[in-house]
Enzyme design. Sequence first.
Site, PDB file in Angstrom:
ATOM      1  N   GLU A 259      -6.784   4.708  -0.607  1.00  0.00           N
ATOM      2  CA  GLU A 259      -6.440   5.275   0.693  1.00  0.00           C
ATOM      3  C   GLU A 259      -5.987   6.722   0.516  1.00  0.00           C
ATOM      4  OE1 GLU A 259      -4.994   1.327   3.162  1.00  0.00           O
ATOM      5  OE2 GLU A 259      -3.477   2.717   2.386  1.00  0.00           O
TER       6      GLU A 259
ATOM      7  N   CYS B  58       4.711  -2.366   8.375  1.00  0.00           N
ATOM      8  CA  CYS B  58       5.102  -1.072   8.948  1.00  0.00           C
ATOM      9  C   CYS B  58       4.741  -0.979  10.430  1.00  0.00           C
ATOM     10  CB  CYS B  58       4.486   0.057   8.148  1.00  0.00           C
ATOM     11  SG  CYS B  58       5.169   0.187   6.479  1.00  0.00           S
TER      12      CYS B  58
ATOM     13  N   CYS C  14       0.843  -8.231   4.906  1.00  0.00           N
ATOM     14  CA  CYS C  14       0.406  -6.847   4.734  1.00  0.00           C
ATOM     15  C   CYS C  14      -1.084  -6.733   4.434  1.00  0.00           C
ATOM     16  CB  CYS C  14       1.287  -6.160   3.704  1.00  0.00           C
ATOM     17  SG  CYS C  14       2.962  -5.893   4.346  1.00  0.00           S
ATOM     18  N   ASP C  15      -1.486  -5.520   4.125  1.00  0.00           N
ATOM     19  CA  ASP C  15      -2.864  -5.061   4.297  1.00  0.00           C
ATOM     20  C   ASP C  15      -3.961  -5.981   3.761  1.00  0.00           C
ATOM     21  OD1 ASP C  15      -1.055  -2.939   4.706  1.00  0.00           O
ATOM     22  OD2 ASP C  15      -2.659  -1.505   4.487  1.00  0.00           O
ATOM     23  N   LYS C  16      -3.919  -6.364   2.496  1.00  0.00           N
ATOM     24  CA  LYS C  16      -5.030  -7.124   1.914  1.00  0.00           C
ATOM     25  C   LYS C  16      -4.830  -8.622   1.973  1.00  0.00           C
ATOM     26  CE  LYS C  16      -6.270  -3.130   1.334  1.00  0.00           C
ATOM     27  NZ  LYS C  16      -4.959  -2.651   1.767  1.00  0.00           N
TER      28      LYS C  16
ATOM     29  N   SER D  44      -5.345   5.039   5.019  1.00  0.00           N
ATOM     30  CA  SER D  44      -4.288   4.158   5.484  1.00  0.00           C
ATOM     31  C   SER D  44      -4.378   4.046   6.997  1.00  0.00           C
ATOM     32  CB  SER D  44      -2.925   4.736   5.091  1.00  0.00           C
ATOM     33  OG  SER D  44      -1.888   4.126   5.809  1.00  0.00           O
TER      34      SER D  44
ATOM     35  N   ASP E 155       0.813  -1.213   0.000  1.00  0.00           N
ATOM     36  CA  ASP E 155       0.000   0.000   0.000  1.00  0.00           C
ATOM     37  C   ASP E 155       0.850   1.269   0.000  1.00  0.00           C
ATOM     38  OD1 ASP E 155      -2.084  -1.798   0.213  1.00  0.00           O
ATOM     39  OD2 ASP E 155      -3.209  -0.555   1.608  1.00  0.00           O
TER      40      ASP E 155
END
Length: 552
Positions: free
Chosen positions: A442, A191, A119-121, A468, A78
Amino acid sequence: MKSYKITKGVNAAPQRALLYALGLTDEEIKKPLIGIVSSKNDIVPGHMNLDKIVEAVKQGVSMAGGVPIVFPAIAVCDGIAMGHEGMKYSLVTRELIADSTEAMAMAHAFDGLVMIPNCDKNVPGLLMAAARLNIPSIFVSGGPMLAGTISGERISYSTVSEAVSRYKNGEINEGKLREYESKACPTCGSCSGMFTANSMNCLTEVLGMGFPGNGTIPAVYSERLRLAKHVGMKILELVENDVKPRDIMVKEAFENALTIDMALGCSTNSMLHLPAIAHECDITLELEFANAISEKTPNLCHLAPAGEHFIEELNEAGGISAVMNEVNKLGLLHTNLITCTGKTIKENIENCEIKNTDIIRTIDNPYSTTGGIAVLKGNLAPDGCVVKRSAVSEEMMYHKGKAKVYDCEEEALNAIYDGKIQAGDIVIIRYEGPKGGPGMREMLNPTSAIMGSGLGNSVALITDGRFSGATRGAAIGHVSPEAAVGGNVALIEDDDLIEIDIYKNKINMLISDEQLEERRKKWKPRKPRITNGYLSRYAKSVTSGSTGAILE
């Protein structure tokens, strides 16, 4: 076993021939086949170390008597995708990950799955796949990044985003900006703050699909490799006992996840992903239900971007198990639920005490008596919108201001950098929702620009897009219905008065119903921004942010 379809009997001879081609022996073919879904790639810092996790899981599977077989899942970073057309492709990968994992698992008749996201997804995408497939599955993530340090100051990815605006305003020079960008992300891993990736990895623990420590043990710690080996061993036990994801992810498990979400102050994106995962479990998770949980759940953690602490510190303070144990002193959790450990939640968290009350506060001394996320409703967002209230300053919990309206992220960002946004304004960014974007980008860059310009305590941002997990301030997203389908956010005009009352979970345009109706008569749908490829297909079938942006 499910794999008997391809390993046992005369009719499976052609399949066995192909398994022999893989180098499998007769002894291996008789054992459970365990699919290992690896999100490893060389472009996402949170995924660059997943080959080490995969090898540890493979060792664990082999030690427990299974046969590990690795196949891939895609991943988008992202942060790298942020601020350009690439961000349109972030959320949409969640469905690609779920669909492709389903296809691979069903086509090859695995007995069990070990999911390795970070990570995110990837985390919600693989949780969706696990629920949909409903074969024994367990998760182990790649772990969080360590925080960066400059002259004793702890920093992260979000620090750099805000530093760009500070540089443009002349507050810091190019050398300082370069120092921030070179030291903010010092290791591999997701992160370092309570951003979306870490939020979802922590909530995977709460749901019962990951071991304690899954969300908080840093990526570079050898402890994570040991965790991965134990996960590899445990999947064989889940297969033997036929413990499936929907046995674990029951409605009460999602209530637990929302509760700990509030205590931690997770990313607003959890309000997209939890309903989507629940949907795959045939459970409806109403967005507004979050407010009822928030009302009785204290916010115990202020991790970056809401505060100055990072995931590595949460880990040292006792991790998610300590947070759960503390919250449960109020009787707010369902603790009799089975988890992937083979134990109940009660057994997993008992005696897990807080080791540092500066990082995890006690229920007697919370940051607030209500949770970290709020769902707002009103004529601006009849179906709701979401704000990370734990990252909003006290001055902005109630705010009334004039709208400055922009039809895409880039227009708004340019206006902020050009000094067109003044204290008291409310920035509206619309046509960035799931359909309108498409892809629900985002908005970290505009929110970081607001914070970096010193307007964080006087300017709000409202969007039908999303934020985000690194965003802080009065950033209100997921406005539903979105502008692209004629939601009221499409009818806002410059200088309209907007009232935001986070205390009361309200958000309204201060104009009459008659004025709204007159504007609606004049409104016309916009032509799609993208008319071919995957995004075009996605836009036609994606639903509202209020339903988790699932596909119909």
